[in-house]
Design a protein around this motif. Structure first.
Motif, PDB file in Angstrom:
ATOM      1  N   LYS A 130      33.065 -28.052 -20.684  1.00 25.21           N
ATOM      2  CA  LYS A 130      33.968 -27.088 -21.309  1.00 25.21           C
ATOM      3  C   LYS A 130      33.162 -26.014 -22.042  1.00 25.21           C
ATOM      4  N   LEU A 132      30.010 -25.163 -21.733  1.00 22.50           N
ATOM      5  CA  LEU A 132      29.178 -24.341 -20.843  1.00 22.50           C
ATOM      6  C   LEU A 132      30.027 -23.279 -20.152  1.00 22.50           C
ATOM      7  N   SER A 133      31.208 -23.676 -19.674  1.00 20.40           N
ATOM      8  CA  SER A 133      32.041 -22.691 -18.961  1.00 20.40           C
ATOM      9  C   SER A 133      32.553 -21.614 -19.913  1.00 20.40           C
ATOM     10  N   VAL A 134      32.912 -21.988 -21.129  1.00 21.48           N
ATOM     11  CA  VAL A 134      33.338 -20.978 -22.104  1.00 21.48           C
ATOM     12  C   VAL A 134      32.167 -20.040 -22.438  1.00 21.48           C
ATOM     13  N   ALA A 136      29.443 -19.322 -20.682  1.00 23.26           N
ATOM     14  CA  ALA A 136      28.900 -18.528 -19.574  1.00 23.26           C
ATOM     15  C   ALA A 136      29.956 -17.663 -18.898  1.00 23.26           C
ATOM     16  N   GLY A 137      31.234 -17.918 -19.165  1.00 27.43           N
ATOM     17  CA  GLY A 137      32.323 -17.309 -18.402  1.00 27.43           C
ATOM     18  C   GLY A 137      32.812 -15.969 -18.906  1.00 27.43           C
ATOM     19  N   PRO A 138      34.061 -15.630 -18.544  1.00 17.92           N
ATOM     20  CA  PRO A 138      34.601 -14.290 -18.836  1.00 17.92           C
ATOM     21  C   PRO A 138      34.667 -13.950 -20.328  1.00 17.92           C
ATOM     22  N   GLU A 139      34.788 -14.947 -21.186  1.00 19.55           N
ATOM     23  CA  GLU A 139      34.799 -14.646 -22.619  1.00 19.55           C
ATOM     24  C   GLU A 139      33.397 -14.728 -23.213  1.00 19.55           C
TER      25      GLU A 139
ATOM     26  N   SER B  14      40.350 -13.462 -23.821  1.00 19.68           N
ATOM     27  CA  SER B  14      39.971 -12.233 -24.509  1.00 19.68           C
ATOM     28  C   SER B  14      38.632 -11.778 -23.929  1.00 19.68           C
ATOM     29  N   SER B  15      38.723 -10.976 -22.879  1.00 17.62           N
ATOM     30  CA  SER B  15      37.539 -10.466 -22.173  1.00 17.62           C
ATOM     31  C   SER B  15      37.711  -8.969 -22.010  1.00 17.62           C
ATOM     32  N   LEU B  19      37.152  -6.368 -16.624  1.00 20.55           N
ATOM     33  CA  LEU B  19      36.791  -7.628 -15.961  1.00 20.55           C
ATOM     34  C   LEU B  19      38.058  -8.386 -15.563  1.00 20.55           C
ATOM     35  N   THR B 106      33.137 -19.596 -12.812  1.00 20.04           N
ATOM     36  CA  THR B 106      32.865 -20.292 -14.070  1.00 20.04           C
ATOM     37  C   THR B 106      34.159 -20.777 -14.718  1.00 20.04           C
ATOM     38  N   GLN B 110      36.205 -24.475 -16.249  1.00 19.33           N
ATOM     39  CA  GLN B 110      36.843 -24.602 -17.559  1.00 19.33           C
ATOM     40  C   GLN B 110      38.268 -25.159 -17.413  1.00 19.33           C
ATOM     41  N   ALA B 113      37.987 -28.871 -16.946  1.00 17.30           N
ATOM     42  CA  ALA B 113      37.603 -29.569 -18.183  1.00 17.30           C
ATOM     43  C   ALA B 113      38.755 -29.561 -19.184  1.00 17.30           C
TER      44      ALA B 113
END
Lengths: 283, 283
Positions: A130, A132-134, A136-139, B14-15, B19, B106, B110, B113
């Motif tokens: 969880k 890691l994905s948060v 590395a991801g869009p946010e 929130s990105s 994107l 990615t 998430q 998870a």
């Protein structure tokens, strides 16, 4: 020991040779290994055997490496050199570089799901995946990279610059430390103070980077001096003057150490050492 | 219901706006939603409420969508149109397309998870994450895409063609079915027979694709007829003649149904219906 595990991390994969070659090329291109170092220092601080973190550190370095490969692509930063060596797409072509990055990112999650150690519970694995994905991801990292691209050739405010850096590099540095804390079964309070530490450490890291781009030598930093200015990138020295950036660096280093000192039941000296290294680093 | 969940799946993020726009553009570009359909059909077959699979199906469609965005890039298949609409990089530029794909991949982990349902245990989540990363990673989808790129302009054998297709499209189709089985707490034996079913279904899907490229109309398939031949791609009709490819298709459909019939304690009719749809599809 970590380098050895990292170098062998793709050995078991049965994939097309050219893909493994492209993945390995960038994984083995060296670098400071700062993120694994932060993870191991956190484990040491909690008196855990760092072997507990070897596979998590490998996964982490894969995510970092994927982000470098994609950032270097012609459509992004268009860099020919990374750490003094030709970038991935220069050696293997763009298609292989995109796919080597995709494969490293995907495989990093497999390594976490595959963790096999008596001290690592399913709940810990899910927390790691969880986070890691948060991060590395869009946010997190990807969001920061988009903001960075869109901020090029614009004069940004300090707040906008911090938005970019906390995401583009900060979140994964934070993950490096918190992953160690999760493996050590740290309390929420310990994790919160480490999060504060990581936030200021990440910004300090970036400010030092910007200062080196002005003050360093090409030999030290592995790329031409002044490249930020030539690429019209907003930097701390450009916004605050060189002296102002140095004051800001000292400020974040102090705030990082303050947060670190609040983490109870931990030997903070390992992370403090890294903090000092970052403040003074020349590469 | 699934389309609605999918359309709203990025709402909470929130990105940077650009994107999210690029991610949503391709997520909402339509398509057959075959993978979610396979997942839901498997859940129905095990008498589970398909709502159980909504978030897993969303994650799955994100992985599929990321792979399409990256496959369409100029350095890969260099496609301008996808399902009759301009491809992601044509609308948002290459950098955003690469990063939208990275973010979708990615974020898909998430979502797994983050699964929050009383029937979904931590062990199930880890099984799903493991299987998704294996299916989409260097030994799965990405490996297949590399092999496909390297096979261009070469005359491949049937075995080489099957190597590509079982990985490039097969593994994720297999995951779609097995993810449903994992959520339904299926036995190892049930999973093994479903794996056999998925293997033949995936190959049948691809052979039908190749046949449509020869026999279909541009209106039906959403791209120019004969594009495989023009792109010098190895196909089943080219290797086996059109009649031979049709016989091969029927063969795999039969083998798929045989495997499916061996799955005990399951209403196989939902998956069988999809199998028939694939054999006869015109788009």
């Amino acid at each position: 020991m970590f380098e050895e595990v990292l170098y062998k991390s793709l050995e078991k994969l049965s994939s097309p040779h050219s893909l493994l070659e492209a993945m390995n090329y960038s994984l083995q291109a060296g670098g400071k290994r700062l993120r694994p170092l932060l993870l191991f220092a956190t484990l040491y601080g909690f008196k855990k055997n760092p072997v507990l973190g070897l596979q998590v550190a490998t996964s982490l370095e894969m995510v970092h490496t994927y982000s470098l490969i994609h950032d270097d692509l012609p459509s992004m930063d268009d860099d020919d050199l990374r750490r003094g060596k030709p970038t991935n797409h220069k050696v293997f072509g763009e298609a292989h570089a995109v796919l080597a990055g995709d494969a490293l990112l995907t495989y990093s999650f497999q390594l976490l799901a595959d963790l096999n150690h008596e001290e690592i519970t399913n709940e810990m694995k899910i927390k790691l995946i969880k986070l890691l994905s948060v991060s590395a991801g869009p946010e997190g990292m990807v969001g920061g990279q988009i903001a960075d691209l869109e901020g090029e050739n614009q004069s940004l405010s300090i707040n906008e610059l911090e938005y970019i850096h906390t995401r583009k590099t900060g979140r994964l540095l934070e993950y490096s430390i918190l992953a160690g804390a999760i493996l050590a079964n740290a309390t929420d309070q310990q994790i919160n103070h480490l999060r504060g530490f990581a936030h200021h450490l990440g910004l300090a890291f970036q400010i030092r980077d910007d200062i080196l781009d002005v003050e360093g030598t090409e030999e030290e930093i592995g790329k031409p001096v002044g490249s930020d200015e030539n690429n019209h990138k907003s930097t701390y020295p450009a916004l605050l003057t060189l002296d102002g950036a140095k004051r800001k660096l000292a400020e974040h280093i102090n705030l990082a150490k303050q947060s670190l000192s609040l983490v109870e039941n931990m030997d903070q000296s390992y992370l403090e050492d890294i903090c000092n290294l970052i403040a003074e680093r020349n590469n």
